[in-house]
Design an enzyme around this catalytic site. Sequence first.
Site, PDB file in Angstrom:
ATOM      1  N   ASP A   1       1.556  -8.642  -9.048  1.00 48.60           N
ATOM      2  CA  ASP A   1       0.930  -7.366  -8.729  1.00 48.60           C
ATOM      3  C   ASP A   1      -0.553  -7.715  -8.698  1.00 48.60           C
ATOM      4  OD1 ASP A   1      -0.402  -4.957  -8.751  1.00 48.60           O
ATOM      5  OD2 ASP A   1       1.152  -3.950  -9.908  1.00 48.60           O
ATOM      6  N   HIS A   2      -1.120  -7.862  -7.499  1.00 43.67           N
ATOM      7  CA  HIS A   2      -2.464  -8.466  -7.443  1.00 43.67           C
ATOM      8  C   HIS A   2      -3.504  -7.633  -8.176  1.00 43.67           C
ATOM      9  CE1 HIS A   2      -2.577  -5.930  -3.818  1.00 43.67           C
ATOM     10  NE2 HIS A   2      -3.848  -5.812  -4.104  1.00 43.67           N
TER      11      HIS A   2
ATOM     12  N   HIS B   1       0.990  -0.705  -8.824  1.00 38.98           N
ATOM     13  CA  HIS B   1      -0.388  -0.758  -9.325  1.00 38.98           C
ATOM     14  C   HIS B   1      -0.712   0.375 -10.299  1.00 38.98           C
ATOM     15  CE1 HIS B   1      -0.439  -3.488  -6.067  1.00 38.98           C
ATOM     16  NE2 HIS B   1      -0.681  -2.612  -5.122  1.00 38.98           N
TER      17      HIS B   1
END
Length: 494
Positions: free
Chosen positions: A178-179, A241
């Site tokens: 999950d960047h 996110h």
Amino acid sequence: MSKEKIALFTIFGGTGDLAKRKLYPSLYRLYKKGFLAEKFAVIGTARREWTDEYYRDIVMDSINGLAESYEHAAEFASHFYYQSHNVTDIEHYSTLKKLTETLDEKYQLEGNRLFYLAMSPNFFGIISQNLKDGLLLTDSGFNRLIIEKPFGHNYSSALELNEQIRASFAEDQIYRIDHYLGKEMVQNISAVRFANNMFESMWNNRYIDNIQITLSESLGVEERGGYYDTSGALRDMLQNHILQMVSLLAMEPPTRLHDKEIRAEKIKALQAVRLFKPEDVPHYLVRGQYGRSTVNGEHFEGYREELNVAPDSQTETFVAGKIMIDNFRWSGVPFYFRTGKRLAEKGTQIDIEFKNVPLNLFNDNSDEPLPPNVLTIYIQPTEGFSLELNTKKVGLGLETETLKLEQKHSAETTANSPEAYEKLILDCLNGDSTNFTHWDEVASSWKFVDIIRQAWDNETIDFPNYPSGSMGPIESDLLLTKDGFQWHWCPTKE
Ligand code: NAP
């Protein structure tokens, strides 16, 4: 002790956009900093028939502007090898195995293997299985699998995908990206809380009134309309996110800042998120879709006019909502969130609004309460904090004014701070899974999102309902005003 990491990277989707824009530059940054040196090699694989030379040119192009010198870039690129491969074809895994073993020996990689699946999740299951069946997993070093989002499109598809992958890889070998979790300021949430007693001692429902999370994008869906129309803001942003940020904000202090301890607390926080009944969804969630509009003389198409989007699309490009966490610490504190495309300004920030003093002693002539103290964590594009306090205005009276203490990192510091992908790849090389998502977190998030999705799918809505360049539909503001709050960040009013 040397900081050099030793590994063979096999990048599935080596010709794709993610590999070129994010992975190769991140690997180069690690090379520049000495985390990668002599003992590393990269196999890029996809169906296209590229040669090693052509592939190295592509890699060199992707690090254009980052490289110290042409020679340094060429030296880095010389570690890259290309193997044309269709992931569904089992035969190809034996060619891949041969190349893997050759490079393992040539670069003395000690059997350390990192498989990066930078391609459609439809292939994750088959690749994992073929890696195992094709004997590409080693006994001598580590086997780690990095996978990109989206992880399923609902709980049952995520469960099925997880079972497929788990047949070949153990949970502690799987790194779900999950960047957002690689971003400096997201990682800093723990520092704000656990390194400052001033905040941690007030981090509960006695002192915090509400928390607001905004992930706002000013662009529309651009060329990703085809993908986005099957996903929407709920699946694209809330499931991963936003719920990850909620869990970092809400978790109990871990006993140590190590992956297992942090994950255990995040999972507990997510499991305490209240699951709505379908009939409650309209009271807690708002959805929107952008319509055409002209902002400062510039015309923007509506979502339904975008490329590869159905003209009667019911896909939401905006979602706002109120999350409740049913535990001792957070009972009664709303966590509001909003995210959307074609909003007034691009930015990600978290506003923590503290409870007010019980009485305004400073303005005898007004029933107005003092403005609340607000701690803001800026995540992008600028990183930093601000804290809003009330102080006395200079002068004879007792009037107050808001003082904003603000620290934002300079553009230079931000530019030099590690890229999210760079940090995450290094974490994976170190075997540190703190900033990756555990299956239990994925499962809890999908269960929460599925109820909303099902409720929405049963009802058509009159889209579009917000103009490009606004901060979403009016109902998003009403969500807070009916609780006596308002969005702290209002770019349209600034
Ligand atoms: P992309 O540009 O479409 O790349 C897909 C890659 O898969 C290409 O290299 C393609 O190469 C390869 N491929 C497709 N079918 C194949 C097959 N049967 N066998 C072998 N290779 C095959 O996609 P992307 O944008 O890089 O995205 C990759 C993943 O990252 C997706 O899961 C996406 O959701 C995720 N992601 C991307 C971004 C981003 O910024 N791009 C951001 C976040 C997440 P060939 O055509 O040569 O086979």
